[in-house]
Motif scaffolding. Structure first.
Motif, PDB file in Angstrom:
ATOM      1  N   THR A  66       0.658  -1.192   0.069  1.00 38.59           N
ATOM      2  CA  THR A  66       0.062  -0.091   0.092  1.00 38.59           C
ATOM      3  C   THR A  66       0.808   1.214   0.060  1.00 38.59           C
ATOM      4  N   GLY A  69       2.038   2.554  -3.224  1.00 36.64           N
ATOM      5  CA  GLY A  69       1.213   2.790  -4.038  1.00 36.64           C
ATOM      6  C   GLY A  69       0.129   1.725  -4.673  1.00 36.64           C
ATOM      7  N   GLY A  70       0.186   0.643  -4.409  1.00 34.07           N
ATOM      8  CA  GLY A  70      -0.257  -0.452  -4.892  1.00 34.07           C
ATOM      9  C   GLY A  70      -1.841  -0.572  -4.437  1.00 34.07           C
ATOM     10  N   PRO A  71      -2.563  -1.432  -4.966  1.00 32.69           N
ATOM     11  CA  PRO A  71      -3.844  -1.510  -4.760  1.00 32.69           C
ATOM     12  C   PRO A  71      -4.111  -1.667  -3.160  1.00 32.69           C
ATOM     13  N   THR A  72      -5.235  -0.967  -2.682  1.00 28.58           N
ATOM     14  CA  THR A  72      -5.602  -1.302  -1.236  1.00 28.58           C
ATOM     15  C   THR A  72      -6.409  -2.502  -1.259  1.00 28.58           C
ATOM     16  N   ALA A 126      -7.235   7.055   7.923  1.00 27.71           N
ATOM     17  CA  ALA A 126      -5.745   7.235   8.352  1.00 27.71           C
ATOM     18  C   ALA A 126      -5.163   5.810   8.126  1.00 27.71           C
ATOM     19  N   ASN A 127      -5.568   4.918   8.533  1.00 28.01           N
ATOM     20  CA  ASN A 127      -5.507   3.631   8.269  1.00 28.01           C
ATOM     21  C   ASN A 127      -4.967   3.052   6.860  1.00 28.01           C
ATOM     22  N   ASP A 158      -8.861  12.740  -2.270  1.00 25.20           N
ATOM     23  CA  ASP A 158      -7.611  12.254  -2.140  1.00 25.20           C
ATOM     24  C   ASP A 158      -7.735  10.707  -2.800  1.00 25.20           C
ATOM     25  N   GLY A 159      -8.818  10.422  -3.538  1.00 26.94           N
ATOM     26  CA  GLY A 159      -8.764   9.154  -4.335  1.00 26.94           C
ATOM     27  C   GLY A 159      -9.404   8.085  -3.539  1.00 26.94           C
ATOM     28  N   GLY A 160      -9.974   8.464  -2.282  1.00 23.22           N
ATOM     29  CA  GLY A 160     -10.669   7.339  -1.570  1.00 23.22           C
ATOM     30  C   GLY A 160     -12.104   7.147  -2.120  1.00 23.22           C
TER      31      GLY A 160
ATOM     32  N   ARG B   7      -7.544   1.536  -5.908  1.00 18.73           N
ATOM     33  CA  ARG B   7      -5.958   2.277  -6.187  1.00 18.73           C
ATOM     34  C   ARG B   7      -5.748   3.274  -5.063  1.00 18.73           C
ATOM     35  N   ALA B   8      -4.716   3.117  -4.229  1.00 19.88           N
ATOM     36  CA  ALA B   8      -4.207   4.004  -3.307  1.00 19.88           C
ATOM     37  C   ALA B   8      -4.144   5.452  -3.991  1.00 19.88           C
ATOM     38  N   ARG B   9      -4.695   6.373  -3.263  1.00 22.74           N
ATOM     39  CA  ARG B   9      -4.557   7.756  -3.695  1.00 22.74           C
ATOM     40  C   ARG B   9      -3.016   7.961  -3.994  1.00 22.74           C
ATOM     41  N   GLY B  12      -2.508  12.426  -1.985  1.00 22.70           N
ATOM     42  CA  GLY B  12      -3.613  12.722  -1.053  1.00 22.70           C
ATOM     43  C   GLY B  12      -3.035  14.208  -0.882  1.00 22.70           C
ATOM     44  N   SER B  13      -3.994  14.897   0.143  1.00 22.26           N
ATOM     45  CA  SER B  13      -3.486  16.089   0.600  1.00 22.26           C
ATOM     46  C   SER B  13      -3.182  16.147   1.868  1.00 22.26           C
ATOM     47  N   ARG B  14      -2.994  14.941   2.332  1.00 23.05           N
ATOM     48  CA  ARG B  14      -2.823  14.649   3.761  1.00 23.05           C
ATOM     49  C   ARG B  14      -1.482  15.093   4.079  1.00 23.05           C
ATOM     50  N   VAL B  59      -2.532  13.108  10.656  1.00 19.57           N
ATOM     51  CA  VAL B  59      -2.694  11.860  11.449  1.00 19.57           C
ATOM     52  C   VAL B  59      -1.397  10.954  10.651  1.00 19.57           C
ATOM     53  N   ALA B  60      -0.792  10.182  11.320  1.00 21.08           N
ATOM     54  CA  ALA B  60       0.168   9.242  10.951  1.00 21.08           C
ATOM     55  C   ALA B  60      -0.391   8.227   9.847  1.00 21.08           C
ATOM     56  N   LEU B  62      -0.576   4.746   8.562  1.00 21.53           N
ATOM     57  CA  LEU B  62      -0.413   3.585   9.420  1.00 21.53           C
ATOM     58  C   LEU B  62       0.478   2.686   8.523  1.00 21.53           C
TER      59      LEU B  62
END
Lengths: 350, 350
Positions: A66, A69-72, A126-127, A158-160, B7-9, B12-14, B59-60, B62
């Motif tokens: 993750t 940058g891989g798939p979640t 965040a997770n 953010d792409g979520g 796909r993971a962002r 992100g703007s985090r 936020v960290a 994870l």
DNA sequence: TCCTTGAACGTAAGCGCTTACGTAACCGCT
DNA sequence: AGCGGTTACGTAAGCGCTTACGTTCAAGGA
């Protein structure tokens, strides 16, 4: 957030991608491509890598994948209370599809606390979950709602991916049960039986679900010259015990009611227990209705007249929405409410 | 496992730790230490960093944290079926404590499929959870059990933490409900009422839970010259519908029974519905008992005589065990079974 | 006064992956 | 034979964090 967490194992004996690559005699890039099915690897090479991976019992490290940058492969689910059959069945629907898709699900329950819910949504994000599903009525409170909306919006940006169940005011993909229509149907059923002295036991109106169900009921009541506003209504916790409480108070305030409409099955169950304790026959003296059609509704005595919502299916569809590629406009799926007439309702004694 | 994942962002703007560090004018190492509460940072500096972090809404990540060897903050929970009240209540207990500890929980349900369960345990481990809790009876099947054991062992060896609920044969930390004692208590209750023609409706004996409950029942039956072996017993799915099925078959095979003991409440509920359909009075003609004391047991008509297990507490304790530092020897906590006599049992008609 | 010591902070090396980019080999084309 | 265009693979740069190890500096002992 860390405090009590257990410490990650240092290495573990788990094989890494580099082990697989070495064993197969290729670079880790090739190994990665082979295992993720990406293009740029010959079929024979890919096969070889897969075989080696299987032999070694290799499983990709989710965090590394993750992070890179891989798939979640994990989705988050937020419910009010997982112990409630309503949410448990939604969760079951989500988990079922998730398992089939090879995803895992992180579940939080807020205990019906708006603040906690917000915190948990944030934690899930965040997770690093790939999608968030929020189930259960939203809170009417403006401030909280704005914060939830803002949080989800920025997550989307953010792409979520986001899907909600029963929260139509958020401009995100929604699975919406027909609360209004269901409320109308059940109230219409009750008035059509001839009831005119009707009591309502309700959860907090701060929940949009309640608001909608009451709205539907109101329309049906208006049709016979009544209305929610002029109907004895008691608010209590949206649970069995809340139903007991509310029923007790209702019986005190309006002892002559011939029907009690509860805004969910849990409350109806509580009301039934109160009536049983008091020796009041149902539906002989008082008819009782619920909402949701949780599994046990049919096993109560009397079996409960209620409105069926396909909870499992709703969960399933929410995940489906969340998994499908993001659309420009938010989509909505409607979950049909169906009136289920059982033995807890009858015409009032004349 | 990847396929349908989103796909993971990308970024992100985090805000990242480096943003916090820069803003606070320190290195990321210091920022990290300040936020994780590690030693080596002055109190004033730590305060400054925390303030900046809060301002930025940091936020960290994870995945990054875990990958880098930080503490894990997610635990895995495997249940048979989250839609079942039994497991839903266990999950509720786990989630409650988890939330209080700042942990999140990944839940899988196996649909009672041993293979699926094994896969899911592995997936959770691969997902990098810091602890896994396996709830629900184990499967008697030797091979599967060996694999589960091996998987958990190697996970433990890698520093993972494990707790199981109701699986005493695994040499890991366990929360064990008194299935045997509960089975004994309920059967003793039934025979002490005078019943001698007793039927049992059971889930698959491939489940250790069933095995134990039957064992307890057997002891009580032996005391009056009966025994499980000589008792009409029907096996079916460990669900409400299974209970219906089993009850139908039992009534056919042994129409003269005066009591039916179901091995969990769900099955008892199914049996009650069959008896109601048939117009057989409970407990007038046939007494019925359950096991677990799910929330609705008290709301059935007749209310169900059963054995109470503190499901929520069991979940809670399992998490507690999993979070406490590993011990050399596996620990066990016992969850008390308590006989709850309600209205579904009575002396047989003479 | 010089040296030791330790607290406070910075530097940088990874954690195990994905992927942009570079390179070599090979294809068919003119 | 020489060219561009694929294809198949390797190289290496991160993803955002934690932490071992250095460095700096002030305090304290001789």
């Amino acid at each position: 957030m860390a405090g009590s967490g257990t410490r990650a194992r240092p290495h573990g004996s788990r094989p890494r991608l580099s082990d697989v690559a070495e064993e197969a005699g290729v670079s880790i890039a090739t190994a990665s491509r082979a295992l993720s099915g990406a293009a740029g690897v010959s079929e024979s090479m890919a096969d070889r890598v897969r075989t080696v991976a299987a032999e070694l019992g290799y499983v990709a490290n989710l965090h590394a994948r993750t992070l890179a940058g891989g798939p979640t492969s994990v989705v988050g689910l937020v419910v009010h209370e997982i112990g409630d059959p309503y949410f448990a069945e939604i969760a079951s629907g989500v988990l079922g599809l998730a398992a089939a898709e090879g995803l895992t699900v992180q579940i939080c329950h807020s205990g019906r606390d708006p603040e906690a819910e917000l915190t948990q949504i944030r934690t899930l994000i965040a997770n690093g979950v790939g999608a968030v599903i929020v189930a259960g009525s939203g809170f009417v409170d403006r401030e909280i709602r704005a914060k939830v909306t803002a949080t989800l919006k920025s997550y989307l940006a953010d792409g979520g991916r986001v899907a909600v169940i029963g929260r139509h005011h958020l401009a995100v993909d929604t699975v919406q049960p027909e609360n209004d229509k269901g409320g109308h149907a059940i109230a219409e059923h009750v008035v059509s039986l001839g009831h005119r002295r009707i009591g309502i036991i309700s959860g907090s109106r701060a929940l949009t679900t309640i608001h909608d169900r009451l709205g539907g009921m109101d329309r049906a009541l208006q049709a016979v010259g009544l209305g929610v506003a002029s109907t004895p209504l008691v608010e209590a916790a949206f649970t069995r015990d809340g139903g007991k409480e509310a029923a007790l108070e209702l019986l005190e305030r309006a002892p002559d009611v011939t029907a009690i409409m509860a805004l969910n099955d849990d409350m109806a169950i509580g009301a039934l227990s109160v009536l049983r304790d008091r020796g009041i026959p149902v539906p002989g003296q008082i008819s009782v209705t619920g909402f949701d059609d949780v599994a046990v509704a049919q096993d109560l005595a009397p079996s409960l007249t209620t409105v069926r919502l396909p909870m499992g299916e709703m969960g399933r569809q929410a995940l489906e929405l969340a998994l499908s590629p993001a659309a420009k406009r938010s989509r909505r799926r409607t979950a049909r409410a169906e009136l289920i007439v059982r033995a807890s309702t009858a015409a009032p004694r004349t």
